[in-house]
Write an enzyme that holds these catalytic residues in place. Structure first.
Site, PDB file in Angstrom:
ATOM      1  N   LYS A 282     118.047  65.471 -11.019  1.00 22.34           N
ATOM      2  CA  LYS A 282     117.675  66.266 -12.181  1.00 22.34           C
ATOM      3  C   LYS A 282     118.888  66.411 -13.109  1.00 22.34           C
ATOM      4  O   LYS A 282     119.980  66.719 -12.655  1.00 22.34           O
ATOM      5  CB  LYS A 282     117.185  67.640 -11.713  1.00 22.34           C
ATOM      6  CG  LYS A 282     116.414  68.432 -12.751  1.00 22.34           C
ATOM      7  CD  LYS A 282     115.728  69.609 -12.089  1.00 22.34           C
ATOM      8  CE  LYS A 282     114.867  70.371 -13.077  1.00 22.34           C
ATOM      9  NZ  LYS A 282     114.102  71.447 -12.423  1.00 22.34           N
ATOM     10  N   GLU A 367     101.424  80.541  -5.665  1.00 25.32           N
ATOM     11  CA  GLU A 367     101.109  81.920  -6.029  1.00 25.32           C
ATOM     12  C   GLU A 367     100.050  82.543  -5.124  1.00 25.32           C
ATOM     13  O   GLU A 367     100.095  83.755  -4.844  1.00 25.32           O
ATOM     14  CB  GLU A 367     100.651  81.976  -7.490  1.00 25.32           C
ATOM     15  CG  GLU A 367     101.737  81.669  -8.498  1.00 25.32           C
ATOM     16  CD  GLU A 367     101.919  80.191  -8.758  1.00 25.32           C
ATOM     17  OE1 GLU A 367     102.830  79.838  -9.543  1.00 25.32           O
ATOM     18  OE2 GLU A 367     101.158  79.375  -8.185  1.00 25.32           O
ATOM     19  N   ARG A 395      95.988  81.975 -10.979  1.00 25.64           N
ATOM     20  CA  ARG A 395      95.841  81.194  -9.752  1.00 25.64           C
ATOM     21  C   ARG A 395      95.677  82.065  -8.518  1.00 25.64           C
ATOM     22  O   ARG A 395      95.219  81.589  -7.487  1.00 25.64           O
ATOM     23  CB  ARG A 395      97.061  80.298  -9.580  1.00 25.64           C
ATOM     24  CG  ARG A 395      97.154  79.241 -10.648  1.00 25.64           C
ATOM     25  CD  ARG A 395      98.048  78.118 -10.235  1.00 25.64           C
ATOM     26  NE  ARG A 395      97.550  76.867 -10.785  1.00 25.64           N
ATOM     27  CZ  ARG A 395      97.988  75.676 -10.438  1.00 25.64           C
ATOM     28  NH1 ARG A 395      98.922  75.558  -9.533  1.00 25.64           N
ATOM     29  NH2 ARG A 395      97.485  74.599 -10.979  1.00 25.64           N
TER      30      ARG A 395
END
Length: 622
Positions: A282, A367, A395
């Site tokens: 990244k 979540e 969610r």
């Protein structure tokens, strides 16, 4: 003309020679740093997928083949390679979206930027093409930035593995991070894959080493072959995926474009579902993004491209207020614990985690698990604080309802980025949470109007032990505190005329209290008697608010939530149940998906500004 300038679509990319691709990759990285530093956006994730995206578009034929990105914020390179070179308006009104957008290109398919959904999308697309006998079309799901930690991804894998003829390639972009280092058993498993030699190499070592002692070499090599399955599980634990029925290819160096092409061509030719495990870095190619502060470059504001330092100092944020109060509460109460879904820094739990690491849980992009785990923590005698973006509460609605509320669990959910968030667009506006919360029995919801009230609300919420509580606040910098002129029970009165009777009781919910105050000032200048109140606790609706409504000619509720089922609807219901026929006006967000733009631009577009509120009320009073 640079190589990048020649690329107007994947066909142009495929015309380049292999020797030209490293230069193209460097041009793309320079382009991204230059452009994103001017507008803000997701820089680190896209710097990491340059070679991977090049390889995908050279091997697969988009849009005949479909590429689905999860998470969608790693699609900038895809945009560039499909002809979108004007990043000057990235994430601004009228400019490019920060996520895939069907309105922008036929190469974009899935606009929803919530993580862990790509495999279900890809499964559906690929299965649909099998049904339609479209045998010449492939589907590619690029899942990364921790999205494989989400339960929905594993539900999809379970089903994909049951269809051995599905023309589907799953690319796991493994950069060890989401916003921060990825946590959990799956992360550990991928780390093992990254660092362990393949079992074929082990067998080759045994063959060549033992061949020097031929009397025992052959027998021992046969023994090694007999141990193949056990050795494979030890030194090449790709068995997790292959045991599911998925062909596994990798790990592959995500910055070796030729190796990537070879792996993807192999996967494409297989004829069934294949998982290609790609190792990327990244922030690749940009030094500030690969330092110890790399997580700060997942998403950036306007920065100096040379140093990576921000050019705009935003001041103190709503999140800062929550963060500081959590640390203070943590010092006072050992029963308070914190949960985040892969967003320790963005939601303000980093300082709490540093102070109380044993009381902090990062569950990955999960979540649903976070809320039900919180119910379990509450049952064990603790008080969990679950901090997520407001849009992601969608969610976990079932878990909030059935696991927390039904079981009277003392769980506090803190919702950052509530209301209109601006540049991240339709899927990231936190505009549904109060409607969702409003149907949950016994739930308490606070919407602080300023930074001081954030601390007050969080402290009160963690004192609620027999029901779920929600505290929600917007993105950005906090303004000046809005002091109450008096308090009626649990309701703060922020402004009122000298007269006892008022024409309008204007209810400002959360950050909309400032909008309500400004609108009231405009109306008062025209002789309209306005009382402005902050309910403090928006849910359940306070009886004190009903009392105040009884002394007003009409009531107006201003909220940054969808009007349908929002706080205005809840107030109207309570007034009717109390026998009051007071007219009520609702000001909120229309029930539609709103395009990206600055927060002020979006609020102006939907008529949620002081001028718009005052104008509509003036018309109603006429």
């Amino acid at each position: 003309m640079s190589l990048l300038d020649r690329i107007e679509g994947p066909n142009d990319l495929r015309k380049l020679s292999a020797d030209q691709l490293p230069e193209l990759a460097e041009e793309i990285r320079r382009f991204l740093v230059h452009e994103v530093s001017r507008t803000g956006g997701h820089l680190g994730p896209n710097l990491g997928v340059v070679e991977l995206t090049i390889a995908i578009h050279r091997v697969f034929d988009s849009p005949n083949d479909t590429v689905v990105f999860d998470t969608g914020h790693q699609s900038y390179v895809h945009k560039v390679l499909t002809g979108r070179h004007d990043f000057s308006g990235l994430r601004t009104q009228g400019g490019l979206s920060g996520y895939p957008s069907r309105a922008e290109s036929v190469h974009d398919v899935v606009e929803n930027s919530h993580a862990s959904a790509s495999l279900s999308w890809a499964h559906g697309i690929a299965a649909g093409r099998v049904v339609r006998a479209e045998t010449n079309r492939h589907t590619v799901a690029v899942i990364g930035d921790g999205a494989l930690t989400g339960g929905m991804a594993w539900e999809a894998l379970n089903n994909i593995a049951a269809e051995p003829d599905l023309p589907l390639v799953i690319v796991v972009n493994d950069n060890e991070r989401s916003y921060a280092p990825t946590r959990g058993g799956l992360a550990d498993h991928l780390a093992t894959l990254r660092t362990t030699r393949g079992y074929e190499r082990f067998l080759d070592w045994g063959k060549h080493t033992l061949a020097r002692t031929p009397v025992v070499g052959g027998a021992m090599y046969e023994t090694l072959h007999g141990m193949k399955k056990g050795i494979k599980d030890i030194v090449a634990p790709q068995g997790l995926f292959e045991d599911l029925g998925l062909k596994y290819v990798g790990p592959v160096d995500g910055h070796d474009e030729q190796a990537l092409e070879a792996a993807l061509r192999k996967a494409r030719a297989f004829g069934g579902p294949v998982l290609v495990h790609v190792i990327t870095q990244k922030g690749r190619g940009y030094d500030p993004a690969i330092t110890d502060e790399a997580d700060q470059f997942h998403a950036v504001g306007v920065i100096n491209p040379e140093t990576g330092l921000p050019l705009e100092i935003a001041g103190r944020s709503w999140t800062d207020e929550f963060s500081d109060e959590m640390v203070r509460i943590g010092a006072e109460r050992e029963d308070v614990v914190a949960i985040t879904a892969a967003m320790m820094i963005p939601v303000g739990l980093k300082d709490f985690s540093n102070a109380y690491p044993e009381r902090t849980f990062d569950v990955g992009i999960a979540e649903q698990h976070a809320l039900t785990m919180a119910a379990g923590l509450a049952f064990s005698g603790l008080h969990p604080v679950v901090a997520v973006y407001a849009t992601f509460l969608n969610r976990a609605f079932d878990q909030l309802l059935m696991d927390c509320a039904m079981h009277r669990a003392g769980v506090t959910v803190v919702l950052d980025r509530s209301g209109i968030t601006g540049p991240d667009g339709a899927s990231h506006h936190g505009m549904w949470d109060m409607t969702i919360s409003g149907v949950v029995p016994r739930l308490h919801l606070a919407a602080p109007r300023d930074g001081q009230q954030v601390a007050r609300a969080v402290r009160a919420a963690v004192d609620i032990s027999d029901a779920p509580s929600v505290v929600r606040f917007p993105k950005g910098s906090v303004g000046a505190p809005i002091e109450a002129v008096r308090t009626v029970g649990t309701v703060d009165v922020l402004a009122e005329p000298d007269e006892a009777e008022v024409d309008v009781l204007l209810v400002g919910v959360g950050s909309m209290a400032a909008t309500a105050m400004a609108a009231a000032e405009k109306l008062s200048a025209e002789g309209v008697r306005v009382r402005v109140v902050d309910p403090v606790w928006a849910l359940p609706v306070s009886p004190n608010l009903v009392t105040l409504a009884g002394g007003a000619g009409r009531v107006a509720v201003v909220e940054d939530n969808v009007v349908v089922g929002g706080i205005g609807s809840q107030v109207e219901l309570v007034l009717r149940e109390a026998g009051l026929a007071t007219p009520l006006d609702q000001f909120g967000i229309p029930s539609e998906f709103l395009d990206h733009g600055s927060r002020d631009q979006v609020l102006d577009r939907i008529g949620l500004t002081p001028d718009a509120v005052a104008s509509r009320l003036r018309d109603r009073l006429a």
